[in-house]
Design a protein around this motif. Structure first.
Motif, PDB file in Angstrom:
ATOM      1  N   ALA A 167      -5.350 130.065  87.742  1.00 41.30           N
ATOM      2  CA  ALA A 167      -4.749 128.757  88.017  1.00 41.30           C
ATOM      3  C   ALA A 167      -4.287 128.684  89.473  1.00 41.30           C
ATOM      4  O   ALA A 167      -4.030 129.703  90.102  1.00 41.30           O
ATOM      5  N   GLU A 193       2.031 131.266  90.019  1.00 42.21           N
ATOM      6  CA  GLU A 193       1.430 130.381  89.037  1.00 42.21           C
ATOM      7  C   GLU A 193       2.539 129.566  88.384  1.00 42.21           C
ATOM      8  O   GLU A 193       3.618 130.109  88.098  1.00 42.21           O
ATOM      9  N   PRO A 194       2.284 128.294  88.110  1.00 44.01           N
ATOM     10  CA  PRO A 194       3.330 127.485  87.468  1.00 44.01           C
ATOM     11  C   PRO A 194       3.808 128.062  86.143  1.00 44.01           C
ATOM     12  O   PRO A 194       4.952 127.857  85.751  1.00 44.01           O
ATOM     13  N   ARG A 195       2.944 128.803  85.458  1.00 50.83           N
ATOM     14  CA  ARG A 195       3.353 129.324  84.145  1.00 50.83           C
ATOM     15  C   ARG A 195       4.268 130.544  84.249  1.00 50.83           C
ATOM     16  O   ARG A 195       4.724 131.067  83.233  1.00 50.83           O
ATOM     17  N   LEU A 232       7.314 132.622  84.207  1.00 43.68           N
ATOM     18  CA  LEU A 232       8.687 132.397  83.752  1.00 43.68           C
ATOM     19  C   LEU A 232       9.657 132.973  84.783  1.00 43.68           C
ATOM     20  O   LEU A 232       9.350 133.949  85.473  1.00 43.68           O
ATOM     21  N   HIS A 258      10.277 136.697  84.686  1.00 46.23           N
ATOM     22  CA  HIS A 258       9.185 137.515  85.220  1.00 46.23           C
ATOM     23  C   HIS A 258       9.152 137.443  86.745  1.00 46.23           C
ATOM     24  O   HIS A 258       8.862 138.439  87.421  1.00 46.23           O
ATOM     25  N   GLU A 278      13.215 137.262  74.163  1.00 44.31           N
ATOM     26  CA  GLU A 278      12.155 136.375  74.671  1.00 44.31           C
ATOM     27  C   GLU A 278      12.095 135.034  73.935  1.00 44.31           C
ATOM     28  O   GLU A 278      11.104 134.328  74.036  1.00 44.31           O
ATOM     29  N   CYS A 330      14.255 133.395  80.433  1.00 46.43           N
ATOM     30  CA  CYS A 330      13.005 133.549  79.679  1.00 46.43           C
ATOM     31  C   CYS A 330      12.460 132.208  79.245  1.00 46.43           C
ATOM     32  O   CYS A 330      11.337 132.114  78.763  1.00 46.43           O
ATOM     33  N   THR A 331      13.254 131.152  79.383  1.00 48.34           N
ATOM     34  CA  THR A 331      12.849 129.840  78.880  1.00 48.34           C
ATOM     35  C   THR A 331      12.962 128.795  79.986  1.00 48.34           C
ATOM     36  O   THR A 331      13.260 127.627  79.743  1.00 48.34           O
ATOM     37  N   VAL A 332      12.776 129.252  81.223  1.00 51.86           N
ATOM     38  CA  VAL A 332      12.733 128.366  82.386  1.00 51.86           C
ATOM     39  C   VAL A 332      11.552 128.828  83.226  1.00 51.86           C
ATOM     40  O   VAL A 332      11.350 130.039  83.396  1.00 51.86           O
ATOM     41  N   PHE A 333      10.758 127.913  83.729  1.00 59.34           N
ATOM     42  CA  PHE A 333       9.677 128.300  84.631  1.00 59.34           C
ATOM     43  C   PHE A 333      10.243 128.490  86.034  1.00 59.34           C
ATOM     44  O   PHE A 333      11.141 127.748  86.459  1.00 59.34           O
ATOM     45  N   VAL A 345       8.960 127.675  88.766  1.00 55.90           N
ATOM     46  CA  VAL A 345       8.801 126.448  89.581  1.00 55.90           C
ATOM     47  C   VAL A 345       9.973 125.496  89.399  1.00 55.90           C
ATOM     48  O   VAL A 345      10.272 124.707  90.299  1.00 55.90           O
ATOM     49  N   GLN A 346      10.643 125.574  88.244  1.00 54.75           N
ATOM     50  CA  GLN A 346      11.787 124.682  88.022  1.00 54.75           C
ATOM     51  C   GLN A 346      12.984 125.071  88.891  1.00 54.75           C
ATOM     52  O   GLN A 346      13.903 124.288  89.049  1.00 54.75           O
TER      53      GLN A 346
END
Lengths: 289, 163
Positions: B2, B21-23, B25, B28, B44, B63-66, B68-69
């Motif tokens: 991507a 990558e936007p995906r 997390l 990570h 997770e 773990c529940t925020v990207f 990119v946000q």
């Protein structure tokens, strides 16, 4: 647990977001708080090709009163609801329910719009919105329209919201001073969905109940507006007999599945008990208790 | 592969730029791109709070925020709490009060307690428990964690009064 690939979009306005939704159709998903969508994406149960992050849209954030309505932007978070003096003073049912959702970290992210528009029967705000006779403002490529919360939910993850529409605002008729309301939720632990929960909104004329709305969470394919329970209360003093009758009518409409939260029979009984508690508490609050 | 997105943000006071990558997390990104391994991966599934970091004045489960946000944002992790070689009063209080055993939940507890004390400088024990209700600890039974946050609140309050 790594989500599939997607392209990320962060529109700055509702117009831009709606244009993106129109462009991508079923390949696009709105990202609000992300605490329902991102877990689904990590499990690859959701694999959108385009994510449209609405958190950069200032016009979706506000909480204000206008024209006899409380108007809450779809991207206002549960934490925003808990921090709002306007809601604490005019509609304390909302912060009461918000405090029972998830945990502090998730309340900073989770939005009212996501909670009501997702269509998950475990979400708490749909029943609250139905009890308050809220109206949802939707925007799509064809323009704006309003749908009543009581008409919005068709089934599990099945709502009146079209694929290319965005929920922009929740509009609640400002409850009259002197109303009483309560949301009672039984859950196993912080962060859990309800084993059963009920909302009640009552108003009185003297010692007689003038209006009553009773709703249920997570005991059916969607939140349930129990018209018959309200009817059982109007005109009464909300005494034990009336409360028992209203709760029996609520239980008659509850149709939970058996799951880790308990067998269906138990969850139905708990729906009745939550309804009794919500009605009694709402009545006491209306009477200044 | 991507397409990658450029992000820039402040992490523990330092400007950071990256292409991701936007995906990706946020947890990570912190652990694998920035080598900040203080925030832990626990469940997770946004239940346990071990991955809690502070983003723009809010405690979030990374773990529940990207990542990119977090673009343009200000991020604090447990690595940013100690200043000038001295433990933050919360960290010292966890040591003094035995607020940990295995330590796995501790970074999340500390960062969450940091925000709690920013918002509620003098919390009751109930407010501490409510404020930390998104962080699970399987060792301590929470008693000593509550004591530690209480100690830090008292100390920070005294510091403020002295200034």
């Amino acid at each position: 647990m790594i989500p599939g690939s997607f392209a990320y979009h962060r529109p700055a306005s509702v117009d831009e977001a709606v244009a993106l939704l129109g462009q991508f159709g079923e390949d696009g998903k709105v990202l609000a708080g992300g605490h329902s969508l991102i877990p689904m994406m990590k499990l690859r149960l959701a694999t959108p090709e385009h994510l449209i992050d609405i958190n950069g849209i200032g016009e979706l954030k506000g909480i204000r009163e206008e024209g006899g309505q409380l108007r809450i932007g779809a991207a206002a978070t549960q934490a925003d609801i808990l921090a709002s003096d306007l809601l604490a003073n005019t509609c304390p049912l909302l912060p009461e329910a918000a405090a029972l959702i998830a945990d502090p970290q998730i309340r900073y992210c989770g939005t009212l719009g996501g909670n009501v528009a997702n269509g998950d029967p475990g979400n708490d705000m749909p029943a609250v919105m139905m009890a308050l006779a809220a109206i949802y403002a939707l925007r799509g490529p064809g323009g704006a329209r309003e749908v009543a919360a009581r008409d919005f939910y068709h089934g599990t993850f099945d709502t009146a919201l079209a694929e290319n529409e965005l929920l922009t605002e929740i509009r609640i008729p400002t409850p009259a001073p002197g109303h009483g309301a309560s949301y009672q939720k039984m859950k196993r632990k912080v962060g859990d969905y309800a084993t059963a929960a009920a909302a009640a909104v009552l108003s009185f004329d003297g010692d007689r109940c003038a209006s009553a709305a009773v709703t249920l969470t997570n005991v059916g394919e969607a939140a349930i507006f129990v018209t018959e329970a309200g009817d059982a209360l109007v005109g009464t003093a909300v005494d034990d007999t009336a409360v028992a009758e209203a709760a029996a009518r609520a239980m008659a409409l509850a149709a939970p599945v058996s799951d880790l939260r308990g067998p269906a029979e138990y969850r139905t009984q708990m729906a009745g008990e939550m309804a009794r508690r919500a009605i009694r508490t709402a009545a006491a609050r209306a009477k200044g208790g | 592969m991507a397409e990658k997105t450029k992000i820039s943000l402040t992490v523990n006071g330092n400007a950071v730029e990256a292409e991701i990558e936007p995906r990706t997390l946020l947890i990570h990104f912190l652990r694998e791109h920035l080598n900040l391994t203080g925030a832990h991966i626990g469940c997770e599934t946004s239940h346990c709070g071990a991955c809690t970091v502070d983003l723009d004045g809010r405690s979030v489960k990374s773990c529940t925020v990207f990542a990119v946000q977090a673009n343009g944002g200000e991020l604090l992790t447990v690595e940013g709490m100690a200043a000038g070689g001295e433990l933050h009063p919360l960290q010292q209080a966890f040591v003094d009060q035995h607020g940990l055993q295995c330590g796995y939940c501790t970074p999340g507890m500390l960062v969450r307690a940091y925000r709690l004390l920013q918002e509620t400088p003098n919390p009751t024990d109930d407010e501490i428990r409510w404020g930390l209700s998104g962080n699970l600890c399987r060792c301590t039974g929470y008693q000593n964690i509550v004591k530690a946050v209480r100690q830090a609140a008292d100390e920070l309050g005294q510091k403020e009064a002295a200034e």
